[in-house]
Structure formats: structure tokens, C-alpha cells
Design a protein around this motif. Sequence first.
Motif, PDB file in Angstrom:
ATOM      1  N   TRP A  99     -75.079  11.535   6.568  1.00 27.62           N
ATOM      2  CA  TRP A  99     -76.384  10.898   6.338  1.00 27.62           C
ATOM      3  C   TRP A  99     -76.240   9.385   6.283  1.00 27.62           C
ATOM      4  O   TRP A  99     -77.089   8.658   6.803  1.00 27.62           O
ATOM      5  CB  TRP A  99     -77.000  11.426   5.044  1.00 27.62           C
ATOM      6  CG  TRP A  99     -77.444  12.864   5.133  1.00 27.62           C
ATOM      7  CD1 TRP A  99     -77.870  13.516   6.240  1.00 27.62           C
ATOM      8  CD2 TRP A  99     -77.489  13.797   4.057  1.00 27.62           C
ATOM      9  NE1 TRP A  99     -78.184  14.825   5.932  1.00 27.62           N
ATOM     10  CE2 TRP A  99     -77.960  15.019   4.589  1.00 27.62           C
ATOM     11  CE3 TRP A  99     -77.175  13.741   2.700  1.00 27.62           C
ATOM     12  CZ2 TRP A  99     -78.131  16.162   3.809  1.00 27.62           C
ATOM     13  CZ3 TRP A  99     -77.345  14.872   1.926  1.00 27.62           C
ATOM     14  CH2 TRP A  99     -77.824  16.073   2.466  1.00 27.62           C
ATOM     15  N   GLN A 102     -75.791   8.153   9.738  1.00 28.74           N
ATOM     16  CA  GLN A 102     -77.029   8.279  10.506  1.00 28.74           C
ATOM     17  C   GLN A 102     -77.995   7.143  10.188  1.00 28.74           C
ATOM     18  O   GLN A 102     -78.691   6.640  11.072  1.00 28.74           O
ATOM     19  CB  GLN A 102     -77.677   9.631  10.203  1.00 28.74           C
ATOM     20  CG  GLN A 102     -78.861   9.983  11.098  1.00 28.74           C
ATOM     21  CD  GLN A 102     -79.452  11.326  10.729  1.00 28.74           C
ATOM     22  OE1 GLN A 102     -79.547  11.675   9.547  1.00 28.74           O
ATOM     23  NE2 GLN A 102     -79.841  12.102  11.728  1.00 28.74           N
ATOM     24  N   GLY A 106     -73.845   4.255  12.166  1.00 36.36           N
ATOM     25  CA  GLY A 106     -73.235   5.366  12.896  1.00 36.36           C
ATOM     26  C   GLY A 106     -71.740   5.452  12.740  1.00 36.36           C
ATOM     27  O   GLY A 106     -71.045   6.012  13.591  1.00 36.36           O
ATOM     28  N   GLN A 109     -69.763  10.225  12.172  1.00 38.67           N
ATOM     29  CA  GLN A 109     -70.443  11.126  13.096  1.00 38.67           C
ATOM     30  C   GLN A 109     -69.877  12.526  12.959  1.00 38.67           C
ATOM     31  O   GLN A 109     -68.662  12.706  12.877  1.00 38.67           O
ATOM     32  CB  GLN A 109     -70.279  10.633  14.537  1.00 38.67           C
ATOM     33  CG  GLN A 109     -70.866   9.259  14.789  1.00 38.67           C
ATOM     34  CD  GLN A 109     -70.655   8.800  16.221  1.00 38.67           C
ATOM     35  OE1 GLN A 109     -70.110   9.522  17.040  1.00 38.67           O
ATOM     36  NE2 GLN A 109     -71.096   7.583  16.513  1.00 38.67           N
ATOM     37  N   LEU A 185     -78.165  17.001  10.016  1.00 37.59           N
ATOM     38  CA  LEU A 185     -78.672  15.729  10.525  1.00 37.59           C
ATOM     39  C   LEU A 185     -80.147  15.795  10.894  1.00 37.59           C
ATOM     40  O   LEU A 185     -80.860  14.801  10.768  1.00 37.59           O
ATOM     41  CB  LEU A 185     -77.846  15.293  11.737  1.00 37.59           C
ATOM     42  CG  LEU A 185     -76.376  14.985  11.457  1.00 37.59           C
ATOM     43  CD1 LEU A 185     -75.644  14.628  12.739  1.00 37.59           C
ATOM     44  CD2 LEU A 185     -76.230  13.859  10.442  1.00 37.59           C
TER      45      LEU A 185
END
Length: 410
Positions: A99, A102, A106, A109, A185
Amino acid sequence: MLATRLTHWRSHYGLARQIMLITSAGLLIVALSWLVLQGAWVSAGLLLVGMGLGATLNYFVFGFSSSWRKSILEGNTLGARAQVIMLAAALMLFSPLLWLGQSDDGSFQGLVRPAGWSVILGAFLFGIGMQLASNCSSGTLNRAGQLQALPMVSLLMMFVGGVLAAYSFTYWDAWPALLPWSFTLDWGLAGLLVSLGLLALIYWALTRYEQQRTQQLTQLLSLESKWGATPYAPSSSSGLALSRAHQLLLAGLLLALLSTFILLLAGQPWSVASVFALWPFKLAEWIELHTGWMLLDWSFWDIAGHYQDRVARPLWLDHVSMTTLGVIFGALAVTLLQPKAITPLPDGQHAIGYYALGGLLMGLGAMLSYGCNIGALFSGIASGSLHGWLWLIAAVIGNMVALAWLNRSK
């Protein structure tokens, strides 16, 4: 005190093993020092974390294929339930980092891949290979670190399978598939709860299955006493089984924790499968550079853009390669410190053939399904990826088919 320890060292380890231990420790120190001097701190860290993974697999005898085999053939789901706990722990450790990645830059991942026919076929073939070779990807690396001959045959053939899959990439990559999708996600906290709920349902189903199949339940967690599991008495022979349950539980939690360190260091979770194509490519590249002889037309690497950066980098800067090497060396360290019998190649050809075919199917299947029991199952489900759940179903079916065939052929 020092003299006592040296005496114990000489009495416990033979001269050959002492030399191997000292040599291995020296090589490790040199390798880590060289990586640090090159500024490759992440590679050095991943090598050490990989060694922790390999040591955990070896020391606690934690295996995917053996646990699944016991569940299917004997109804003993102790190892499979420990894996469910491991996946739940990894989910809870991974999710906040994913999270964060995200919403931020980034930097973290998950392993989220397309879920389609190639995943189904690849996982099914991998499941068959698991039982033919009596090991999965991580188990094969672990056994290679134990200097076991047959798993080394499997490991070699996994690279052959990886090459075949890489060379035919344009064919199977075009098969129908859903776009990459993750519970964690795409649904956030609700997705995490759904994934944990699915794991809880699987755990409960495994306990019911064992109770109906064996008329008893080997206790892994204290809450299972409410489901009819009887606690083991430490003074009885079943105390060994309780100790084994604790070992499996601890190993699963350690694997989840160590894999989180990989996510922190590399920005992506633990994976293995890509080295089955990457390392042969590097070897072919080296052969072409030094001899001028092109081994194969590596069109795969021109098409798969997400591998191009890794192809250009040396192996010591490739995160997956360093972790994979660490697993082998970690298992080797435990083997040297706690000597086990080294199994030579058998006289008959059947076992060698099974292990070779199993390795070929695992290498091929891992590439087709975008991961093996580590990248697709472990890290895929821990990332909330739909393809990880699809991989689990297809691989279990493959295991069942292989075990049914092996039992009939006896």
C-alpha cells in the motif's frame, strides 16, 4: 574455554568437513566484502537473507512437495496447515508495504501477474514435476545445498525447462488471460480481509479433511483443541510430533519474515523462476563472447521488456539471482554444521528419469505460470494476486494426478 571448544570442534567434525567449513566461511566473507566494496549493499543483504531462507528450509526440514504428498496420500495436513499460516503472516507483513508503494513512488511492488491458461497449464505441469522429483523449486535448491545428487539432476533440468519456455514465449504469452489483479492492491483493506478469509477457510477445510480421513487431528495451533485436536503429552512418543508441529510453525513464520526483508531490500518479494531462463542466457552470452558461437536465438529477451534490464546487469546485481544463490549456500551451511548423509545417485535409471522429468516440467511450468511455488504461490498470494490462487488450484490437481500415476506404476 577456547581449548574445550576446539576439542569439541575436532571431535565433532572430521578433517574434510573442517576444511569445507573454513573454506566456505572464507569465501562468504570475501564475497560479502567484495559486494560491499562495489557498493552493492542490497546484493550483499539479499545474499544473507537468502542464506537465512535456505538455512530455515534445511534445518527445519520445511518442504512444500512433502507436505502436499502427506496430505494427499496419508491425510496428514500438518505441513499444509503450517504453509497456510505462513501465507497469512506474509499477507499481513506485505500488505502495508505494498500500500505504501502504491501511494508513494512505487518502491514496493507485489508479484501480480496475468491469470490465464498459461498459469493453469504451467502450475499443473509444475505440480506433476513436484511429485516426480519429490521437491519444488525451493526444495530443489535446498537439496542441492545438501549436496544430494538426484535434486542436482532436477536442478539442471529445470534450467532446460526454463530455456524451452523462454524460447516459446511469444506462443504461450498470447494465450487468453485476465489482466493482473490483486485483492490487496485493488480492494485495499477489504481485499486483505478477503484473502485472509480464504486462507482461514482452507485451514478449516484441511482440519476437517484430516479428521475425516484419519479419525484424528494433529494439533498445530492451540485453538484446534476446540475442533477435536488432542494436545500431545511431552513425555510420550507423541511429544516428538508436538515438537515437529512447533518446528513447522516456526519455519513458516521465519520464511514469511525473511521474505519481507527481501521486499524491503529489493522492492519486490521472493521469487526464483526467472533464473531458470536468465542463467542459461548468461551462459550462452558468455560462450558467444568467448567463442563466437551463438548457442540459440534468444528472441525471448528482445520481447519480454520486463527482463531487459536484468539481462544487461551482471548476476551479482540481479536481486533474484543473489537470493537464489543465498538459498543454496544457506542450506549448505546447515549441511556442513549438522552433517547429514549424502545420498548418491542410485544404480537404477527409474529414479534418475523421474527426477530429470520432474525438473524439466517444473522449469517449464514455472515460466509458463509466471512463477513457481515461491514466486506464484508464496509471493503471489502474499501480494493478493489472483494468479497466485489460480496457481494453487492447478498445482494441487497436478500433484494429485502425479501421485495417482506413481502409485499405480509401483
